[in-house]
Design an enzyme around this catalytic site. Structure first.
Site, short mmCIF file in Angstrom:
data_model
loop_
_atom_site.label_atom_id
_atom_site.label_comp_id
_atom_site.label_asym_id
_atom_site.label_seq_id
_atom_site.Cartn_x
_atom_site.Cartn_y
_atom_site.Cartn_z
CG MET A 139 29.95 133.96 76.18
SD MET A 139 31.52 133.09 76.25
CE MET A 139 32.42 134.19 77.34
CG MET B 176 31.49 131.73 80.37
SD MET B 176 32.38 130.24 79.92
CE MET B 176 33.74 130.95 78.98
CG HIS C 183 32.65 137.48 75.44
ND1 HIS C 183 33.41 136.43 74.93
CD2 HIS C 183 31.42 137.38 74.86
CE1 HIS C 183 32.67 135.74 74.08
NE2 HIS C 183 31.46 136.27 74.03
CB SER D 150 40.89 135.59 77.30
OG SER D 150 39.87 135.02 78.10
CG HIS E 105 38.21 138.84 76.21
ND1 HIS E 105 37.33 139.53 75.40
CD2 HIS E 105 37.71 137.58 76.30
CE1 HIS E 105 36.36 138.73 75.00
NE2 HIS E 105 36.55 137.53 75.55
CG ASP F 31 36.84 135.14 72.37
OD1 ASP F 31 37.82 134.50 72.75
OD2 ASP F 31 35.90 135.48 73.12
CG ASP G 155 35.94 134.93 78.11
OD1 ASP G 155 35.29 135.45 77.18
OD2 ASP G 155 37.12 134.57 78.00
CG MET H 21 31.87 133.55 70.02
SD MET H 21 33.12 133.98 71.25
CE MET H 21 33.90 132.38 71.58
C1 DX5 Z 1 35.60 131.13 75.09
C2 DX5 Z 1 35.96 132.53 75.49
C3 DX5 Z 1 37.32 132.95 75.05
C4 DX5 Z 1 38.47 132.12 75.60
C5 DX5 Z 1 39.44 131.95 74.48
O1 DX5 Z 1 34.22 130.94 75.21
O2 DX5 Z 1 35.04 133.46 74.98
O3 DX5 Z 1 37.55 134.33 75.34
O4 DX5 Z 1 39.13 132.72 76.68
O5 DX5 Z 1 40.42 131.07 74.89
P1 DX5 Z 1 41.55 130.52 73.94
O6 DX5 Z 1 42.28 131.70 73.37
O7 DX5 Z 1 42.38 129.69 74.84
O8 DX5 Z 1 40.87 129.73 72.85
ZN ZN Z 2 35.56 135.69 75.19
#
Ligand code: DX5
Ligand code: ZN
Length: 228
Positions: free
Chosen positions: A71, A40, A69, A11, A36, A180, A38, A142
């Site tokens: 969010m 947000m 992903h 990620s 990956h 994740d 993320d 998650m």
């Molecule tokens: C959190 C993200 C994850 C994040 C995971 O909301 O969706 O993808 O990058 O990070 P680690 O592996 O550090 O927990």
């Molecule tokens: Zn993620």
């Protein structure tokens, strides 16, 4: 026993945001399977990251599948922009179903020839997701509350992973089940034992204290493959 190959998805949330293209290239040459990404919005989760322009920049930097992903609220309004930017997989959250027609959103992703994913937060029961299973390529469970990297894995999610895998198997669906949040050697193994086959990891791969990315990915995969 899970027959599917283990996939590792580093990620970029844990990468240096000043050097994202370098991070993408590092993941590619280190043996990652997916990158990956993320996204947000500060509403669906209490944090902000990046949008389609960053995905476009990552697209220029790597040939790896971009596993996006979302969010965000009203994910349906942004699907086209992320696909135009180069996303290969798009995962939306089932918790956003009150705000848009998730089945329609998934169909839109598939109509553009991309892989459709649905994610659930740790507290969301599998039952919310099961009606959508036949239209899905991947599910993202998650294993922390979404919003931030570097949190502790929540083992309470493990039975839900098993429940989703069993439901997919009973329908004969070759679903990718991704986990994740807080993934490392031990938690990755637990998830694969429960039925997951794809591991997202941010801090564990990008900020490992002793292993470089190549070794960390190889070891994470090896542990996951030997989960019994
Ligand atoms: C959190 C993200 C994850 C994040 C995971 O909301 O969706 O993808 O990058 O990070 P680690 O592996 O550090 O927990
Ligand atoms: Zn993620």
């Amino acid at each position: 026993m899970n027959q599917q190959p283990i996939l590792i998805a580093p990620s970029v949330l844990a990468a240096d945001f000043g050097h994202m293209a370098d991070a993408a290239q590092l993941v590619e040459r280190s043996g990652g399977d997916w990158l990956h990404c993320d996204v947000m919005d500060g509403h669906f989760v209490p944090n902000l990251t990046f949008g389609p322009d960053m995905v476009r920049a990552l697209r220029q930097a790597t040939k790896l599948p971009l596993d996006v992903h979302l969010m965000i609220e009203r994910a349906d309004e942004y699907i086209t922009a992320f696909i135009d930017a180069g996303a290969d997989h798009i995962t939306v959250h089932v918790e956003d179903a009150a705000k848009h027609d998730v089945a329609r959103t998934l169909a839109l992703i598939k109509a553009r020839g991309k892989r459709a994913g649905l994610s659930l937060n740790p507290s969301t029961p599998a039952e919310k997701l099961l009606p959508y299973l036949p239209g899905l390529d991947q599910v993202l469970c998650m294993t922390v509350n979404p919003g931030f990297g570097g949190q502790l894995f929540m083992p309470a999610v493990l039975p839900k992973i098993r429940q989703i895998r069993d439901a997919a198997n009973s329908l004969g669906l070759p679903l990718d089940i991704t986990v994740d949040g807080g993934i490392n050697f031990e938690t990755g193994q637990l998830c694969v034992r429960a039925g997951a086959n794809a591991l997202v990891a941010g801090n564990f791969l990008f900020r490992h204290k002793t292993l470089n990315m190549t070794d960390a990915i190889r070891e994470l995969r090896k542990h996951a493959e030997n989960h019994d």
